[in-house]
Design an enzyme around this catalytic site. Structure first.
Site, short mmCIF file in Angstrom:
data_model
loop_
_atom_site.label_atom_id
_atom_site.label_comp_id
_atom_site.label_asym_id
_atom_site.label_seq_id
_atom_site.Cartn_x
_atom_site.Cartn_y
_atom_site.Cartn_z
N GLU A 1 0.74 -1.24 0.04
CA GLU A 1 -0.04 0.05 0.03
C GLU A 1 0.93 1.25 0.33
OE1 GLU A 1 -0.54 -2.53 2.04
OE2 GLU A 1 -2.50 -3.05 1.56
N PHE B 1 -11.24 -7.30 14.03
CA PHE B 1 -10.34 -7.64 13.36
C PHE B 1 -9.97 -6.35 12.21
CE2 PHE B 1 -8.87 -9.87 9.36
CZ PHE B 1 -7.69 -10.16 9.72
N GLN B 2 -8.74 -6.21 12.26
CA GLN B 2 -8.21 -5.29 11.25
C GLN B 2 -8.85 -3.76 11.55
OE1 GLN B 2 -8.21 -6.91 7.18
NE2 GLN B 2 -6.17 -7.60 7.62
N LYS C 1 -17.53 -0.56 6.59
CA LYS C 1 -18.02 -1.64 5.46
C LYS C 1 -19.29 -1.71 5.29
CE LYS C 1 -17.37 -6.21 4.29
NZ LYS C 1 -16.61 -7.69 4.54
N MET D 1 24.25 8.69 2.37
CA MET D 1 24.25 9.91 2.86
C MET D 1 24.61 9.89 4.22
SD MET D 1 23.84 13.08 2.30
CE MET D 1 22.72 13.78 1.12
#
Ligand code: TPP
Ligand code: MG
Lengths: 165, 580
Positions: B52, B114-115, B164, B484
């Site tokens: 993502e 969940f999630q 949802k 760097m």
């Protein structure tokens, strides 16, 4: 803003009356490490807006105050924001307090309460509940007077203010 | 399309179509599943990413290259947290994004379902605004508001968190009455600023009377689509321009008045001209610490004109003498109008001009050629890449030494050809950003210039590029180190190298590239460089990765050490004896 002797800064913020808005406003202070002394939030005469009064308890340097105001103003849910000049506004605070008071002590206590314009809300066997609407500094003084009796429980609302007429 | 009953998921996709969205980047999962069904029938192209973070950076690359808002969609919980970095990146670089996250059903919010994660809470500080949708009926209006907020005023990322049940057609909560043009309800959002004409007058007066003026141009010029207006302003005033890391390409590098990039790794002339100026005209720039160095010592003799769309930027770092709050393009056009009406009371700036050209002669960007048999000089690779690619090539870079060298050595003559992570400095930005830029500009050549450290953070998106047929080219400046950081340890920690060595031989980048469906090329010697670039340029049907083996001990010069003021600029060893 005019220079004043007051050692506090009041911001008046009109916001949309929606969930999460207070978190956005207070989040901005916390991110910058600015302590909020008191905060009052309630709907205004228009139900879709709330008015938040923030007492910062410090005199911020004008530059950083401007910047905090600008950053708060950038929040999408903030409709209007400004700093109130203590010299140009009228402020009040409400305190309710339960204080230990034997029957013998009550006259003295009520006497003092009358002088500052407070009210007796409730009386118990060993304690009394009082209220006072005054400026924060008068409430500070009254609170320290009460501490000699013994404060059982206390709640102050923090400053709210409006422009003077 | 007018009015009918539909579900929240269909409404979301329809609302995105109505916003003109052509492409979105994302990856499905439980909470967002219902919205992935109407995508099948949508005109919107969905690009399936491998992580993502990649979706977010692709949307950023797309937005930076096209000027249109980038759109990404992911599921709840870990997917939402994976896209937090791109949101923060877009927030700091004012990139317009609309990110849609799935959320657990309304009734499950707050139960550690969940999630579940508090996505709006987590992203509050890294978005311009975010929404938690609680009623399906709000979907079309919130989408419209999100695009409006993301693209107007100072642009930025906006997130929509979608429970949802609101998008699931099997749930009665998802039903809504579709209306084509919902009315926005944003009483606190006023992006249009009225430009204060007295400020313009004062600014023009200062510009006309200053002896050593410099235009300090930031990314706001690109956001305001003001490159053309800027060019007019520069040409009628004859004043030099520096373009910050966020503004490279906003004014052509090959123009005689362009001094290039200022800041910590800016070139000597850009840094020093700002330092010695008597007037800085900051246009869409925010006095970032990487530009100012130690603020107290920054441009001590300069008056400041500060033009910015965001009032919170004005005076944040340096108090301006003239503050103009407004859109850069409109402000510049107003300045140009006023200048046109005035007689050219041109003050004599010939001494300043010759001072500047003196610096340019004595302190050009420079490096030593590599010794035969040793590793490539990264600057040489970049010069070759610059000279062997079309002038309008889009370049996306990672974060590190390679980023600074690219900004220094590339010749940016067109706006929107330089894509990088300036404010957040996100390693791993370049490959997904290049993919996003290519999606938005399928006919242009897009190169990612990446470091070996960065490459290992997001290289998997090359699989996305292959599968989705988005051919980009990657110049990997592989110095085997987190270069760097190594440079700082070399200069400021007595050459004690702590946890910066990656590896000389793993991974095998050529084989890795090939396994992802790309052409892989490894280049060790300078003679092979032009040939490899030419070969990459010819390949149009797949991505190419060139593993350039570069020298780890090379430093980016010049450099203003952190915490020092800009007059302490460190020049390369070969220029140390030059008169300053
Ligand atoms: C996500 C992230 N982690 C750490 C850093 C700190 N950092 C800045 S540059 C750099 C080294 C980058 O290495 P590489 O990609 O090989 O580029 P090089 O400097 O060698 O060109 C690191 C670790 C960062 N900017 N971003
Ligand atoms: Mg490296």
């Amino acid at each position: 803003m005019k220079k004043t002797q007051a050692n506090y800064t009041i911001l008046v913020i009109t916001v949309e009356n929606k969930f999460g808005v207070l978190a956005r406003v207070s989040g901005l202070f916390s991110r910058r490490g600015v302590n909020i002394k008191s905060l009052a939030v309630a709907p205004t005469d228009k139900a879709e807006f709330s008015r938040i009064t923030v007492d910062l308890d410090i005199e911020l340097e004008s530059v950083s105050l401007d910047q905090i105001i600008n950053q708060l103003d950038k929040l999408i849910n903030v409709v209007e924001i400004r700093a109130l000049d203590p010299a140009e506004s009228v402020e009040r605070e409400l305190m309710i307090v339960t204080v230990e008071a034997e029957a013998s002590q009550r006259d003295e206590l009520v006497d003092h309460l009358d002088k500052v314009g407070g009210k007796v809300l409730n009386i118990g066997t060993e304690s009394m509940m009082l209220s006072l609407v005054e400026t924060s500094s008068v409430i500070d003084d009254f609170e320290s007077f009460l501490s000699d009796y013994g404060i059982v429980e206390l709640q102050r609302t923090g400053r709210v203010a409006l422009d003077s007429l | 399309m007018t009015s009918e009953n539909i579900d929240g998921g269909k409404a979301l996709i329809r609302a995105l179509e109505k916003e003109g969205v052509e492409v979105m980047f994302g990856l499905p999962g439980g909470a967002i599943l219902p919205v992935y069904d109407p995508i099948i029938d949508s005109t919107i192209r969905h690009i399936l990413v491998r992580h993502e973070q990649g979706a977010g950076h692709m949307a950023q690359g797309y937005a930076q290259a096209t000027g249109k808002p980038g759109v990404a969609m992911v599921t709840s919980g870990p997917a939402a947290t994976n896209i937090v970095t791109p949101l923060c990146d877009a927030y700091l670089d004012s990139t317009p994004l609309v990110v849609i996250t799935g959320q657990v059903p309304l009734a499950a919010i707050g139960t550690d379902a969940f999630q579940e994660c508090d996505t709006t809470g987590i992203t509050m500080g890294v978005t311009k605004h975010n929404f938690l949708v609680k009623d399906a009926q709000d979907v079309p209006r919130i989408v419209k508001e999100a695009f409006h907020i993301a693209t107007t005023g100072r642009p930025g990322p906006v997130l929509i968190d979608l429970p949802k049940d609101i998008v699931d057609p099997n749930n009665p909560r998802s039903e809504l009455y579709w209306v084509d043009n919902p009315e926005m309800d944003l009483p606190g959002y006023k992006p249009e600023k009225k430009i204060d004409l007295s400020g313009i007058e004062k600014a023009v007066e200062l510009i006309q009377s200053s002896e050593r003026p410099v235009f300090y141009v930031g990314g706001g010029i690109l956001k305001a689509r003001a490159a053309e207006a800027l060019r007019e302003l520069v040409e009628i005033t004859g004043i030099h321009v520096v373009t910050t890391l966020m503004a490279r390409g906003a004014f052509p590098d090959s123009h005689e008045l362009c001094l290039g990039m200022p800041g910590m790794h800016g070139n000597y002339t850009a840094v020093t001209s700002m330092q010695k100026a008597d007037l800085l005209v900051a246009l869409g720039a925010r006095f970032d610490d990487r530009v100012t160095g130690k603020v107290d010592g920054f441009a001590p003799d300069a008056k400041i004109i500060h033009v910015d769309i965001d009032p919170a930027e004005i005076g944040k770092v340096r108090k301006p003498d003239v503050a103009i709050n407004g859109d850069c393009r409109l402000v510049i056009e107003a300045m140009v109008d006023l200048l046109r009406q005035q007689d050219a009371i041109q003050i004599d700036r010939s001494e300043w001009k010759s001072t500047i050209s003196g610096w340019q002669e004595r302190f050009p960007l420079t490096y030593e050629d590599s010794e035969p048999g040793s590793r490539l000089k990264p600057q040489y690779v970049l010069e070759q890449l610059r000279d062997l690619t079309p002038a309008d090539t889009i370049v996306a870079s990672g974060v590190g030494q390679h980023q600074m060298w690219t900004s220094q050595y590339w010749n940016f003559d067109y706006p929107y050809t330089w894509i990088n992570s300036g404010g957040l400095g996100t390693m791993g930005f370049s490959i997904p950003a290049a993919i996003g830029a290519k999606v938005g500009n399928p006919d242009r050549m897009v190169w990612a210039v990446d470091g070996d450290g960065c490459f290992q953070m997001t290289a998997q998106e090359l699989v996305t590029a292959t599968v989705e047929n988005i051919p980009i080219k990657v110049a990997l400046l592989n110095n085997s180190y987190l270069g760097m950081v190594r440079q700082w340890q070399d200069m400021f920690y007595d050459e004690r190298f702590s946890e910066v060595f990656l590896s000389d031989d793993v991974p095998n980048y050529k084989a890795w590239a090939e396994s992802m469906g790309c052409v892989g090329i490894r280049v060790d010697s300078p003679e092979e460089v032009p040939e490899a670039i030419a070969k990459a340029n010819e390949i149009e049907d797949r991505s190419v990765v060139i593993d350039f083996r570069t020298a780890p001990e090379e430093h980016v010069y010049p450099m203003v050490p952190a915490g020092k003021d800009n007059s302490s600029i460190v020049v390369p060893p070969s220029q140390e004896s030059q008169e300053r």
